[in-house]
Design a protein around this motif. Structure first.
Motif, mmCIF file in Angstrom:
data_model
loop_
_atom_site.group_PDB
_atom_site.id
_atom_site.type_symbol
_atom_site.label_atom_id
_atom_site.label_comp_id
_atom_site.label_asym_id
_atom_site.label_seq_id
_atom_site.Cartn_x
_atom_site.Cartn_y
_atom_site.Cartn_z
ATOM 1 N N LYS A 132 -20.213 60.170 73.433
ATOM 2 C CA LYS A 132 -20.478 61.352 72.607
ATOM 3 C C LYS A 132 -19.354 62.370 72.763
ATOM 4 N N SER A 133 -18.819 62.493 73.967
ATOM 5 C CA SER A 133 -17.707 63.421 74.196
ATOM 6 C C SER A 133 -16.482 63.009 73.383
ATOM 7 N N VAL A 134 -16.179 61.707 73.378
ATOM 8 C CA VAL A 134 -15.013 61.214 72.629
ATOM 9 C C VAL A 134 -15.220 61.394 71.131
ATOM 10 N N GLY A 135 -16.322 60.852 70.613
ATOM 11 C CA GLY A 135 -16.569 60.886 69.172
ATOM 12 C C GLY A 135 -16.696 62.294 68.633
ATOM 13 N N CYS A 136 -17.529 63.098 69.272
ATOM 14 C CA CYS A 136 -17.745 64.470 68.799
ATOM 15 C C CYS A 136 -16.497 65.321 68.999
ATOM 16 N N GLY A 137 -15.797 65.125 70.115
ATOM 17 C CA GLY A 137 -14.610 65.918 70.384
ATOM 18 C C GLY A 137 -13.515 65.709 69.337
ATOM 19 N N VAL A 138 -13.194 64.463 69.040
ATOM 20 C CA VAL A 138 -12.150 64.168 68.053
ATOM 21 C C VAL A 138 -12.558 64.663 66.671
ATOM 22 N N ILE A 198 -14.734 67.122 65.902
ATOM 23 C CA ILE A 198 -14.716 68.593 65.887
ATOM 24 C C ILE A 198 -13.283 69.100 65.757
ATOM 25 N N GLY A 199 -12.372 68.557 66.541
ATOM 26 C CA GLY A 199 -10.981 69.002 66.498
ATOM 27 C C GLY A 199 -10.329 68.761 65.150
ATOM 28 N N THR A 200 -10.574 67.580 64.562
ATOM 29 C CA THR A 200 -9.969 67.236 63.270
ATOM 30 C C THR A 200 -10.463 68.155 62.161
ATOM 31 N N VAL A 201 -11.773 68.300 62.045
ATOM 32 C CA VAL A 201 -12.352 69.142 60.995
ATOM 33 C C VAL A 201 -11.964 70.604 61.195
ATOM 34 N N ALA A 202 -12.065 71.074 62.428
ATOM 35 C CA ALA A 202 -11.811 72.486 62.702
ATOM 36 C C ALA A 202 -10.376 72.884 62.397
ATOM 37 N N SER A 203 -9.418 72.117 62.859
ATOM 38 C CA SER A 203 -8.020 72.505 62.657
ATOM 39 C C SER A 203 -7.583 72.352 61.204
ATOM 40 N N SER A 204 -8.113 71.369 60.497
ATOM 41 C CA SER A 204 -7.729 71.193 59.096
ATOM 42 C C SER A 204 -8.308 72.287 58.201
ATOM 43 N N LEU A 205 -9.399 72.940 58.656
ATOM 44 C CA LEU A 205 -10.022 74.000 57.863
ATOM 45 C C LEU A 205 -9.780 75.387 58.446
ATOM 46 N N GLY A 206 -9.083 75.468 59.585
ATOM 47 C CA GLY A 206 -8.754 76.771 60.154
ATOM 48 C C GLY A 206 -9.912 77.454 60.843
ATOM 49 N N VAL A 207 -10.889 76.692 61.307
ATOM 50 C CA VAL A 207 -12.032 77.263 62.012
ATOM 51 C C VAL A 207 -12.034 76.736 63.444
ATOM 52 N N GLY A 208 -12.855 77.359 64.293
ATOM 53 C CA GLY A 208 -12.828 77.011 65.699
ATOM 54 C C GLY A 208 -13.653 75.811 66.090
#
Length: 264
Positions: free
Chosen positions: A143-149, A151-161
């Motif tokens: 869950k840490s791997v899947g959710c972490g990657v 979250i990071g991908t969506v957040a950075s591509s949309l400019g949110v945290g």
């Protein structure tokens, strides 16, 4: 007037970062998009500028909010690591996508992200109500791997945290809103740092004086100063909001940002 507006929104982002775990993206991105889209020099890259400048502001607001929550004793290491490392990996990948996507596609991605999160929190059990009796459950390795990657991908591509994904995730693991939103700030830092570095290295357009890659320097300075003030004002309310009301206001703020982006 424009300078005052940016400072006020920066202050608002600092307040919401401390109390709700989000602010940089969900306050700054809609504001900058509205301001830039009608300018002939920046309109074609309005969303890219808003996203990149937002990640820079998030470095400041998330770092300040993390310090406030650390002093209040709200951070739990077992929920921060290694999740933060996987979020950073996803953030680099997501930021690299921004230059290749049209501004309008990013806007609709932002809208879909908000709408999906709102529906998920409203329709699926576990977010609005938390009785505080059941022990919190740690995140497993997968869950840490899947959710972490993700979250990071969506957040950075949309400019949110990424707090719109991390707060519901941690909330459903048994954490109260104060702790779940507190954890969002340090988990935002790897997104902000990795994404900002990627934007600076991969920008495909030179916007001229006042910009570094896609980052609007004057907007960043005013927003960051406002965020500093906002975090100081909000610190006194940490842990003093009723859990259910905290969750309801969190969703209400997301709905306001969604309506703003749809109206644009």
């Amino acid at each position: 007037m424009l300078f005052l507006l940016l400072a006020l929104f920066g202050c608002l982002s600092g307040i919401t970062t401390v109390l709700f775990g989000f602010g940089g993206g969900f306050v700054v991105v809609p504001l900058l998009y509205h301001l830039l889209r009608s300018d002939p020099d920046t309109g074609g890259s309005a969303m890219q500028i808003a996203v990149a400048t937002s990640t820079c502001v998030m470095i400041v607001s998330a770092a300040l909010a993390t310090l406030k929550h650390r002093r209040a004793g709200n951070l739990k290491r077992e929920y921060l690591w290694p999740l933060a490392a996987y979020i950073a990996v996803g953030a680099v990948f997501g930021a690299a996508l921004v230059g290749a996507l049209a501004s309008e596609w990013l806007r609709w991605g932002f809208i879909f992200y908000l709408a999906f999160t709102l529906l998920d929190c409203l329709l699926r059990r576990g977010f609005l109500h938390h009785d505080g009796q059941a022990p919190a459950r740690p995140l497993g390795p997968m869950k840490s791997v899947g959710c972490g990657v993700l979250i990071g991908t969506v957040a950075s591509s949309l400019g949110v945290g990424g707090s719109v994904m991390s707060v519901p995730l941690l909330r459903r693991r048994g954490l109260g809103m104060t702790q779940a939103t507190a954890m969002a700030s340090p988990l935002t830092l790897p997104v902000a740092l990795a994404a900002t570095a990627t934007y600076l290295m991969t920008a495909s357009r030179d916007l001229g004086t006042g910009f570094v890659a896609y980052v609007d320097l004057s907007a960043f300075i005013l927003l960051a100063l406002g965020a500093w003030l906002g975090t100081r004002l909000a610190a006194r309310w940490i842990g003093r909001i009723d859990d259910r009301k905290h969750a309801q206001v969190y969703l209400g703020l997301l709905a306001l940002v969604l309506l703003s982006m749809l109206w644009s």
